[in-house]
Structures are given as C-alpha cells and as structure tokens.
Design a protein around this motif. Structure first.
Motif, PDB file in Angstrom:
ATOM      1  N   GLU A  66      20.832  54.189  63.038  1.00 36.22           N
ATOM      2  CA  GLU A  66      19.932  53.073  62.716  1.00 36.22           C
ATOM      3  C   GLU A  66      18.787  52.944  63.719  1.00 36.22           C
ATOM      4  N   GLU A  67      19.051  53.237  64.973  1.00 39.66           N
ATOM      5  CA  GLU A  67      18.005  53.073  65.987  1.00 39.66           C
ATOM      6  C   GLU A  67      16.818  53.990  65.705  1.00 39.66           C
ATOM      7  N   ALA A  68      17.112  55.261  65.417  1.00 40.59           N
ATOM      8  CA  ALA A  68      16.034  56.204  65.103  1.00 40.59           C
ATOM      9  C   ALA A  68      15.371  55.850  63.781  1.00 40.59           C
ATOM     10  N   SER A  69      16.168  55.383  62.814  1.00 48.05           N
ATOM     11  CA  SER A  69      15.599  54.982  61.521  1.00 48.05           C
ATOM     12  C   SER A  69      14.625  53.827  61.704  1.00 48.05           C
ATOM     13  N   ARG A  70      15.000  52.844  62.536  1.00 45.67           N
ATOM     14  CA  ARG A  70      14.090  51.709  62.777  1.00 45.67           C
ATOM     15  C   ARG A  70      12.803  52.175  63.452  1.00 45.67           C
ATOM     16  N   PHE A  71      12.934  53.088  64.393  1.00 44.20           N
ATOM     17  CA  PHE A  71      11.746  53.592  65.093  1.00 44.20           C
ATOM     18  C   PHE A  71      10.798  54.259  64.096  1.00 44.20           C
ATOM     19  N   SER A 113       7.855  54.390  54.892  1.00 43.58           N
ATOM     20  CA  SER A 113       8.705  53.596  55.780  1.00 43.58           C
ATOM     21  C   SER A 113       9.903  53.025  55.025  1.00 43.58           C
ATOM     22  N   LEU A 114       9.646  52.453  53.854  1.00 46.07           N
ATOM     23  CA  LEU A 114      10.733  51.858  53.074  1.00 46.07           C
ATOM     24  C   LEU A 114      11.633  52.919  52.454  1.00 46.07           C
ATOM     25  N   GLN A 115      11.100  54.126  52.259  1.00 51.66           N
ATOM     26  CA  GLN A 115      11.946  55.215  51.778  1.00 51.66           C
ATOM     27  C   GLN A 115      13.028  55.531  52.804  1.00 51.66           C
ATOM     28  N   THR A 121      17.985  45.818  61.313  1.00 53.27           N
ATOM     29  CA  THR A 121      17.310  46.778  60.445  1.00 53.27           C
ATOM     30  C   THR A 121      16.816  46.104  59.172  1.00 53.27           C
ATOM     31  N   GLN A 122      17.646  45.209  58.599  1.00 52.09           N
ATOM     32  CA  GLN A 122      17.241  44.521  57.380  1.00 52.09           C
ATOM     33  C   GLN A 122      16.042  43.605  57.639  1.00 52.09           C
ATOM     34  N   ALA A 123      16.022  42.949  58.789  1.00 49.26           N
ATOM     35  CA  ALA A 123      14.890  42.081  59.125  1.00 49.26           C
ATOM     36  C   ALA A 123      13.603  42.895  59.252  1.00 49.26           C
ATOM     37  N   LEU A 124      13.716  44.097  59.832  1.00 46.30           N
ATOM     38  CA  LEU A 124      12.542  44.966  59.948  1.00 46.30           C
ATOM     39  C   LEU A 124      12.037  45.368  58.563  1.00 46.30           C
TER      40      LEU A 124
END
Length: 669
Positions: free
Chosen positions: A191-196, A210-212, A233-236
């Motif tokens: 998740e950390e890399a996905s958020r970045f 980004s949303l993909q 992650t959901q908030a982002l």
C-alpha cells in the motif's frame, strides 16, 4: 549487467548459467550448474555434502545420491579445472565457494539500485518470479522450495533498495514514480508504494492512471486477503477523485552541477523523427585475431534489419564503418555524428573460443541502457554473425523505446515530438484501462498529425482500434471497424509494405471479416519481407492458426517470444500462443500460455475468453467460471452470436466448439 572478466559469474535471471573467466561452463549439465548456483546464493556460500546430495538427487537412496554428487564434482573438475582449483573448496563434510571469486547478475542488479534503476529485468514483460532460476524445473521439490525462498529473499532486497531510491530527496520525480511502480509489480499488495504512485500521478494530472492503481490494489487485497485498502489509502483515493491533488506542486528536480544532462528535460519540443542510433564496428581485443568480415558483418546486418523496421533513425554502415576502434569513454561519438544512442561491441578470442560483448549507450547521459554477452566457437562465428544481428535488433528497439518513454514523464504533450507522442500513447493504450484509453487515441492521432509520413505512428493507431473492438469498448462497431481498416491500409502505404505492417493488416482483416484467403496471402508476403522480425512473426501467428495451420502458429509465436522475451507487451504473444495451442488441441498448454498472459495483463478480455474456454476443455469448469465472471464485468456487452457472425477459424468445428464452451461457462448468446 556486467560480467566479471575473471572469476565465477552466476546468471540467475532467465536461463541459469555459470561462467568462469568470462567463458560459459557446464552448458547442458543441469546438476553441475545447479550445484554451483546453489552454493553461490547461500549466505555463507557453503553447504554440507549431505544437503547437496539430498537436494539435487531427491528420491535417490542416500548412498546413490552421494555417489552422484562425487560424479558431478568430477565433471566440474574435468570441464573447469582452474575453477575447481581456485574457487571451489571441497572436503569430506562440505563444499564451499570462495566469496572473493564469485559475482552474479542478481547481485549486480541489487547493487545498481543504490544509484539508479537499470533498464532490464525489473520492467520486463515476465514476472520476476518467473525469470528467477527459470530453467531449474524438475530437479526436485526440495530444490524448488529453496529456489522459491531465494527468490523471495532477493525480491525483499530489491524492494528495500527501491524504497530507498523512491524516498531519497535527490531522486527525480519520474525516477521515484518508476521505483514505486516496480515495487507494486514485485509486491502487488504494497500500500505504501501504491499510495506514492497514486499521489505522484495525481499531482501530474493523470487522475485515470492514479485511480487505476487504486482499483488494482483494491481487487488484489480483496482476492488475496478478503480485505479493503487501509483508511489512509481510501482517503487518498477520495481526494484524487475530488481533484484535490491535481494542482499540487510537483517534486522539484535536484540541483545538478553545470554540464550534467538531465534525462527528463532533454526532450526537444517537436524534434523531427525518432531517436538517432549509430552502430559502430566491433573492436578486436585479441589475443586471437578475428576475421574482419565478422566485425563488419554484425554492423551491416544489424543496420539493415533496423532500417527495415523504421522505428529508429539509423546511421548507414558506410558512415559508421570508418570509425573503427571507437569508443573511448562511454557515450562518446565522433563530432560528425549526432546520435542519441550508440551501439559498441568487442570480440575477444582465446584458443578456439570467442566472447562478444555489446552495449547500448545513451549519449546524452553516458548511461548504459542495455548490455549483453555472447560466446561462440571459432567454427560458429559466421552463423553467429546473423544470430547476433537478429538478437541485437530485437533487444535494441524495446530498450531505446523504454529509455525514451522514461524521458517523456513529466513533459506536456505539446513539448513532445511525433515519436514521443507515439510511444507514450502506445504505452497508455496497452494498460487496457477504459479511463485512459481515449487519451491514448488523442496522443496517437496527434503523433500522426505532427508527422504524417511516419508510418509507425499509424501502425500504433491500428493497434488502438483493434483493441477498442477486441475489448468490447466500441459504441459503433461498424464505424470503428471502418476506421481500423483505413488506419491499417494507411500504415501499409506509409511503411513501404514492411513485414510488421503487412502482418498486422492480415490479422486485422481476419478480425474484421473472419477467415479470408486474402489475409493468408498478405501474411505470407509479410513473412517473406521480414522472416526474422519478432513483430511480424507474432502477428502472423493467429492468422496462420485461423487458416488451419496451428502448428505453424505455435512455432511463430514461440519464436517471437524467444526473439523478444522482454517485450513490454508480452501478454499479446502469450495470448496468440494460447490461441494456437487451443486450435491444435493442446488445451493444457493453451491454459498455461493464457494464464501467463493473464498475469501480465488481467484486463485483456480476448485472452480471458480463450483461457476460460481452454480451462473448460480440460474439465476445470470451476476456474473457467471464475474467469467468465471477470469477462462479464470487463465486457458486459459481449455476445456469442456476434462472435459467430465473423468467427475467424477456417475450421468451423473449432469455432463452434469455442462458442459452445463460452455458453457452457455462462456467457450470453
């Protein structure tokens, strides 16, 4: 990856191998290779003899296994006595390698990540776990378990280095995003890399991409752990959907000393044509002299092949042949030339063996984008000349494209040339994301408008139209089919009837009109024009398969994969191989190829349908049903009746069997 000139070098990515003093050893000797590779990857590079016997000869009686180990050591001593005497320690209880003599490609890769992301392996078409020690199947379950654990350990180290790069303040924004994407590829639940990656893309205005990433993460977490992404992650994702990040200030590039070239800023607005490539004659390093025909022959053959494909501007061999003995420093070139990339090589002979090294260098940064080493016996040099030229052609094109694609990150479309618009549009199109697919078309159409003479942009546009129809995204199939026909005919005209364009034309004729004799004739012409081109071979595969020649379709797809194993769109090759295996009645092989394509791109609905049908043919209706549910989600408008109107198989029974299986797994008529 640079192989050491002396000592032991271990190749773990792709087909495993061992070299001593720069020369391959133990070729064809699987157990000897496995023994040395196992020792080299141990933390202390040491193992008990009993452990080695148990792993490598699993299932054998203990005494027989120990005897086999002794025979294997004797083979090593006979073939590489210097290695045995210098780098290998053998005693009554254990066997070890001397660490100062050992290096490996995976070690080089991990070390390189301290400075930059190398161009190979991490962003290749195949999964890292599929590349790592891929040739060591069937040794035994214990050895396979060890290889899996070793792969996981290497992935952990790679991810740690990538995180360091991603978070380092001096890393350019584009490189940090690259690192995050690779982490997500190695660890899809990270998740950390996905958020970045989500944040970086959103800040650049690429909301769809980004949303993909968020959607893929959501699906993977649900499938693997039956859970949703974290609240953070959901908030982002909500903030991105609301457009809160689109106008955030992007990460500034680090300050650079005067004279240092920034790859990200080096794209000239509306630069004419694709990148320029100069291939120089290979250098003879001795001590055994090499015939000049070999040094110049590779140059002539590679220039000729690349010029036929037209994706790069290639300096003629008459121009570069005069610069025998180049280069000095990496990336250097004569002042008379203005190449973006140079290819240099050397040949070193010892006895009756020759070692050929090649590297592709970006002249603007001095960085090596790709390198490879070949070995040949003196009697093989003439044949190797053509083989190396073909291999070089298929390695250089994706390597240059990948390097140029990285250079476009952060650039606005109006600042890009037709070539750069084409490679960016092609890359976005093959993400197969409905949210960004129309953006890809805009970029490709702009590329065609910027340089109407550049046929490769038109070829990429035909791919876009073909995907639009194949994915079931067309709102007017008749009009879009006509657009595909027009784009394909224009691509053939502009490309001078290149093998690639003709093979695509034949394929698209089949897609539009079903089986047609004309498509077979065009396919034959394509293969005559480009018999050794991976793309022509690839696109010929389904056409031949549909015409009742599935064995030739299998052969052409396999050859295309062999010639271009790091193709960023490898999922197409595996899918076409799956179609051919299905038509040949090889249903288990069709499933295997389809599953590989699915791992590489889970959104490719044509492949999902073929994989589900092949699974049903093997009797695995439960798995076929799961894929059918995914097909309905991705392509709710697909109807079997529409497929049957233009079903491409000349053998009607094959087409009817395919349709019957689609009904059986729950797709609609």
């Amino acid at each position: 990856m640079q192989q050491t000139k002396s000592g032991l070098y271990i190749r773990t990515l792709g087909s495993p191998g061992v070299s001593w003093a720069g020369e391959p050893v133990f070729q064809g000797k699987k157990k000897a290779t496995a023994l040395v590779v196992y020792l080299a990857l141990q933390p202390e590079q040491r193992a008990l003899r009993s452990k080695l016997a148990e792993l490598l000869w699993e299932g054998s009686e203990e005494g027989r296994a120990r005897s086999s180990l002794r025979q294997c050591l004797s083979e090593i001593r006979r073939e590489a006595p210097e290695l045995m005497a210098t780098a290998l320690e053998v005693n009554t209880t254990d066997i070890a390698l001397r660490a100062d003599y050992v290096s490996s490609d995976i070690g080089d890769l991990i070390a390189a990540l301290a400075q930059k992301i190398p161009g190979q392996h991490l962003e290749a078409g195949a999964e890292f776990s599929d590349l790592f020690l891929m040739g060591f199947g069937h040794i035994g379950q214990g050895f396979e378990n060890w290889a899996r654990e070793c792969c996981q350990s290497c992935e952990t180290q790679l991810i740690a280095r990538l995180f360091d790069l991603m978070e380092a303040p001096q890393t350019r924004a584009a490189e940090a995003l690259r690192a995050a994407r690779i982490i997500c590829r190695l660890d899809p639940l990270n998740e950390e890399a996905s958020r970045f990656a989500m944040r970086s893309l959103a800040e650049r205005g690429e909301t769809g991409a980004s949303l993909q990433i968020y959607g893929q993460l959501y699906d993977r977490l649900d499938e693997a752990l039956a859970m949703e992404p974290s609240a953070e992650t959901q908030a982002l994702a909500v903030a991105i959907k609301n457009g809160d990040l689109q106008h955030a200030k992007p990460k500034p590039p680090p300050p650079q000393p005067r004279g240092v070239f920034s790859a990200a800023s080096s794209i000239a607005p509306n630069r004419e044509g694709p990148p320029k490539l100069a291939i120089f004659p290979f250098v003879d390093l001795g001590p055994v002299p090499v015939e000049s025909y070999f040094l110049h022959g590779i140059l002539e053959d590679t220039v000729s092949l690349l010029a036929q494909l037209r994706e790069l501007q290639v300096y003629s061999s008459n121009t570069t042949r005069q610069f025998q003995g180049l280069p000095g420093a990496p990336g250097s070139q004569p002042p008379e030339l203005d190449a973006d990339y140079v290819v240099t090589g050397s040949v070193r002979g010892a006895g009756d063996r020759f070692r050929i090294t090649v590297q592709l260098v970006d002249t603007r940064t001095g960085l090596v984008e790709w390198a490879n080493t070949y070995a040949a016996h003196a009697s093989e040099l003439f044949e190797m000349q053509t083989d190396i030229a073909i291999n070089l052609t298929h390695q250089l094109l994706p390597s240059v494209s990948a390097a140029e694609l990285r250079r476009t990150e952060g650039s606005l479309p109006e600042d890009l040339s037709a070539y750069h618009l084409m490679i960016r549009g092609r890359d976005i199109a093959f993400h197969l994301d409905p949210a960004t697919f129309t953006t890809a078309k805009s970029l490709l159409e702009e590329a065609c408008a910027r340089d109407p003479r550049y046929g490769i942009s038109r070829v990429a546009l035909t791919d876009w139209h073909s995907v639009l129809l194949g994915q079931g995204w067309s709102k007017d199939p008749k009009a879009d089919g006509k657009a595909l026909q027009n784009a394909t005919e224009e691509a053939v005209r502009l490309s001078g009837e290149s093998g690639r364009a003709l093979a695509r034309y034949a394929h698209n004729q089949t897609v539009l009109f079903g089986y047609a004799e004309q498509a077979i004739e065009i396919c034959g012409k394509a293969l005559r024009n480009a018999p050794n081109d991976a793309e022509a071979l690839l696109w010929s595969s389904p056409t031949l398969t549909f015409s009742g020649q599935p064995e030739q379709g299998i052969n052409n797809a396999r050859t295309a994969i062999h010639l271009s194993p790091c193709d960023p769109y490898l999922f197409r090759s595996e899918h076409f191989l799956s179609i051919a295996h299905f038509a040949a009645g090889n249903y288990a092989e069709a499933v295997a190829a389809g599953r590989r394509a699915q791992r590489l791109n889970p959104n490719y609905t044509s492949n999902l349908r073929m994989t589900a049908v092949a699974l049903a043919e093997t009797g695995d209706l439960a798995e076929a049903g799961k894929i059918a549910s995914e097909i309905k989600r991705l392509d709710p408008g697909f109807r079997i009746g529409q497929f049957l109107k233009k079903q491409p198989f000349q053998d009607q029974a094959t087409g009817q069997r395919y349709a019957a299986r689609l009904r059986e797994i729950g797709l609609q008529d």
